[in-house]
Design an enzyme around this catalytic site. Structure first.
Site, mmCIF file in Angstrom:
data_model
loop_
_atom_site.group_PDB
_atom_site.id
_atom_site.type_symbol
_atom_site.label_atom_id
_atom_site.label_comp_id
_atom_site.label_asym_id
_atom_site.label_seq_id
_atom_site.Cartn_x
_atom_site.Cartn_y
_atom_site.Cartn_z
ATOM 1 N N TRP A 1 44.908 34.444 46.792
ATOM 2 C CA TRP A 1 46.272 34.558 47.312
ATOM 3 C C TRP A 1 46.625 35.999 47.641
ATOM 4 C CZ3 TRP A 1 48.054 30.509 49.403
ATOM 5 C CH2 TRP A 1 47.848 29.244 48.868
ATOM 6 N N LYS B 1 55.007 25.323 41.342
ATOM 7 C CA LYS B 1 54.186 25.390 40.131
ATOM 8 C C LYS B 1 55.068 25.344 38.877
ATOM 9 C CE LYS B 1 50.837 26.781 43.096
ATOM 10 N NZ LYS B 1 50.667 27.749 44.179
ATOM 11 N N ASP C 1 54.022 38.523 43.868
ATOM 12 C CA ASP C 1 53.959 37.085 44.109
ATOM 13 C C ASP C 1 53.750 36.437 42.742
ATOM 14 O OD1 ASP C 1 53.301 34.464 44.648
ATOM 15 O OD2 ASP C 1 51.563 34.920 45.919
#
Ligand SMILES: *Cc1c(COP(=O)(O)O)cnc(C)c1O
Length: 363
Positions: free
Chosen positions: A102, A199, A175
């Protein structure tokens, strides 16, 4: 009812009481004669939910009025673009610390859409595989950078920053998609935090963004309105029609989190779950191999390998048959990944540990 043990990496498990509340309120929300999805985003009924989601985010994290809390569409991936478009000045640059897939994506997007450079200030990757978080001494930070970007938890590889890097005066941007609110933390260390909701705090298609107001003031205005932090902050995330149902669900998760005792209690639960699972792995290192360096282990995504891919396949098939789902490692790493997000219970964690023992005994 047959709810199974859900270890999906994302979208992921939601707390059962949150789903039950949504089910109760689905047809008629709070005596209003319609569901929350059918309300105007400019009306009082929805506005109360919207503002409660923002207020609960601030309350749970102990954030004051020096941050804007935004609920935006496009998930975390849109933030990969909005951050560099808004904060890298012409000819300037930003620093990216690469710790997984990511962060690579965030960095690539910044290179594509930023109006300056997106440097790599550190990377722990070897042939696309990451097994640790870098030490402070490994960071090659540019004191003139517009910001330093990190990924606080690496969903694919199962590593996590346990203490955040010192960036001097440069704003730290994180993030936090896969570990937002896993514990209390000091928001004032960050210029900006963003997280896809799916999540830890809600359904997909929604991102929560906390951004320091002094940064919002400095954000570039030469971006499309829909990508402008200034406009979203000024309009309280109601510039366009927001994801009202997603925000309603996030509000329910946040309210339930508060009811449980807040983030200190969430941390206690998360440490108990991850502690028990890592202990089971470490008790049998010849069979369960954890590729991640110990100090970098994630409390949210626990990754391990078995002695052969054949055994891994059998493990996943047998687990599914036992009602333990979502355990397949990411396609880039293979193996097993147990995602233990906030909504995953200790009971589910113990079920997977019991299954591991049983599988080990039979193998
Ligand atoms: C899941 C995830 C994303 C992607 O989120 P989207 O909502 O699909 O954009 C980004 N970063 C991290 C760390 C993630 O875990």
């Amino acid at each position: 009812m047959a709810r199974i043990h859900n270890f999906n990496p994302g979208p992921a498990a939601l707390p059962l009481p949150v789903l039950e509340r949504a089910a109760r309120e689905m047809i008629e929300h709070a005596g209003s004669g319609m569901s929350i999805m059918e309300h105007s985003h400019r009306g009082k009924v929805y506005e109360a939910v919207h503002n409660e989601a923002i207020a609960l985010t601030k309350e749970l994290l102990g954030v004051g009025n020096d941050y804007d809390v935004l609920f935006l569409q496009g998930g975390a991936s849109l933030q990969f673009a909005m951050v560099p478009m808004s904060f890298i000045p012409d000819g300037g640059s930003a620093d990216y610390i690469l710790t997984g897939g990511w962060s690579e994506k965030a960095h690539k997007e910044a290179q594509r859409v930023g109006r300056g450079k997106a440097r790599v200030a550190a990377s722990t990757g070897k042939d696309g595989v990451y097994t640790r978080i870098p030490k402070q001494s490994e960071l090659n930070l540019d004191p003139g950078a517009a910001y330093v970007h990190i990924t606080s938890n690496n969903t694919l590889f199962g590593t996590q920053w346990h203490s955040f890097p010192d960036t001097g005066g440069v704003p730290l941007v994180a993030d936090m998609s896969s570990d937002f609110m896993w514990r209390p933390f000091d928001v004032s260390r960050f210029g900006q935090i963003y997280a896809g909701a799916q999540k830890n705090i809600g359904p997909s298609g929604l991102a929560v963004v906390l951004v320091r107001k002094t940064l919002v003031e400095k954000a570039r205005a030469d971006v499309p309105n829909i990508l402008s932090y200034k406009i979203h902050a000024k309009e309280n995330s109601l510039y366009n029609t927001p994801n009202t149902f997603g925000i309603y669900m996030a509000r329910n998760v946040l309210a339930y989190t508060k009811e449980l005792g807040g983030l200190a209690e969430i941390e206690r639960r998360n440490r108990a779950k991850a502690g028990a699972l890592y202990a089971a792995i470490d008790a049998d290192p010849d069979f369960f191999r954890a590729p991640v360096e110990k100090e970098s282990r994630s409390t949210m995504n626990v990754v391990f390998r078995l002695p052969s891919e054949e055994l891994e396949k059998k493990f996943l098939a047998d687990a599914t048959a036992r009602g333990l789902v979502g355990l397949k490692g990411h396609r880039s790493t293979g193996g097993i990944r147990v995602s233990l997000y906030n909504a995953v219970t200790l009971e589910s964690t113990q079920a997977v540990i019991a299954f591991m023992h049983e599988f080990r005994t039979q193998a």
